[in-house]
Design an enzyme around this catalytic site. Structure first.
Site, PDB file in Angstrom:
ATOM      1  N   TYR A  50       0.875  -1.171   0.000  1.00  0.00           N
ATOM      2  CA  TYR A  50       0.000   0.000   0.000  1.00  0.00           C
ATOM      3  C   TYR A  50       0.917   1.227   0.000  1.00  0.00           C
ATOM      4  CZ  TYR A  50      -3.409   3.436   1.649  1.00  0.00           C
ATOM      5  OH  TYR A  50      -4.201   4.550   1.782  1.00  0.00           O
ATOM      6  N   ASP A  74      -1.992  -1.224  -3.969  1.00  0.00           N
ATOM      7  CA  ASP A  74      -2.440   0.113  -4.349  1.00  0.00           C
ATOM      8  C   ASP A  74      -1.203   0.987  -4.429  1.00  0.00           C
ATOM      9  OD1 ASP A  74      -3.412   2.691  -4.515  1.00  0.00           O
ATOM     10  OD2 ASP A  74      -4.916   2.433  -2.940  1.00  0.00           O
TER      11      ASP A  74
END
Length: 192
Positions: free
Chosen positions: A106, A145
């Protein structure tokens, strides 16, 4: 092996909104989750036996964090990339399998007004070095992400968003250079 990735934007909230039904539908062997925002994972329902959690929550409660729900048991699990400034936020977890590594990440957001752009770019460089080190040993799958819209097709109103977090020239230049080193954006490969 079937791999899937999902930014859940808070796992407790996702569980209340049908998370387990989505897990059943995906039927993934390895499901990487980002922005879990929880200190510990929830117990899977009994009908989802065979799944096991691998977790990296970071130090700050309710912030960032990554988790992997996997049926395929890894040979080893590594939390972080070896840099305290990034690892304290719980942004990376690596599962090692026989033929490859699965890295669930992330990436930081540069923030409105870009106060964390320098931090994000430093993270980009640090994780790239980490990934290259793994790739020297065997294959690597990076899921997660990346907090960047790489091309104009990836964002609404690209002209107006040139200086927005995730679409700055610096962030886009990094991903350009990263992909030129032989990494493949599988989404863009499948959906040009």
């Amino acid at each position: 092996m079937k791999l899937a990735s999902w930014n859940v934007n808070g796992l407790r909230a996702a569980v209340k909104k049908g998370f387990w039904d989505v897990v059943r539908g995906l039927d993934a062997d390895v499901l990487g989750l980002q922005e879990v925002r929880a200190e510990a994972p929830p117990e899977p329902p009994e009908d989802l036996e065979g799944y096991r959690w691998y977790w990296n929550a970071g130090e700050r409660k309710g912030y960032a964090g990554v988790g992997v729900l996997a049926r395929a048991e890894p040979l080893a699990v590594t939390r972080g990339i070896g840099h305290d400034a990034f690892d304290e936020e719980g942004r990376v977890i690596t599962l090692e399998y026989e033929r490859y590594y699965v890295v669930n990440a992330y990436f930081p957001n540069a923030g409105r007004g870009l106060p964390r752009l320098g931090y994000k770019l430093a993270f980009d460089q640090a994780i790239e070095a980490y990934l290259e080190g793994l790739r020297a040993k065997k294959g690597v799958v990076l899921m997660g992400d990346l907090n960047v819209a790489h091309r104009e097709i990836d964002i609404a109103r690209p002209k107006q968003n040139q200086k927005s977090a995730g679409f700055t020239p610096e962030e886009r230049a990094w991903i350009d250079a990263f992909l030129k080193k032989g990494w493949v954006d599988t989404f863009r490969h499948l959906h040009p």
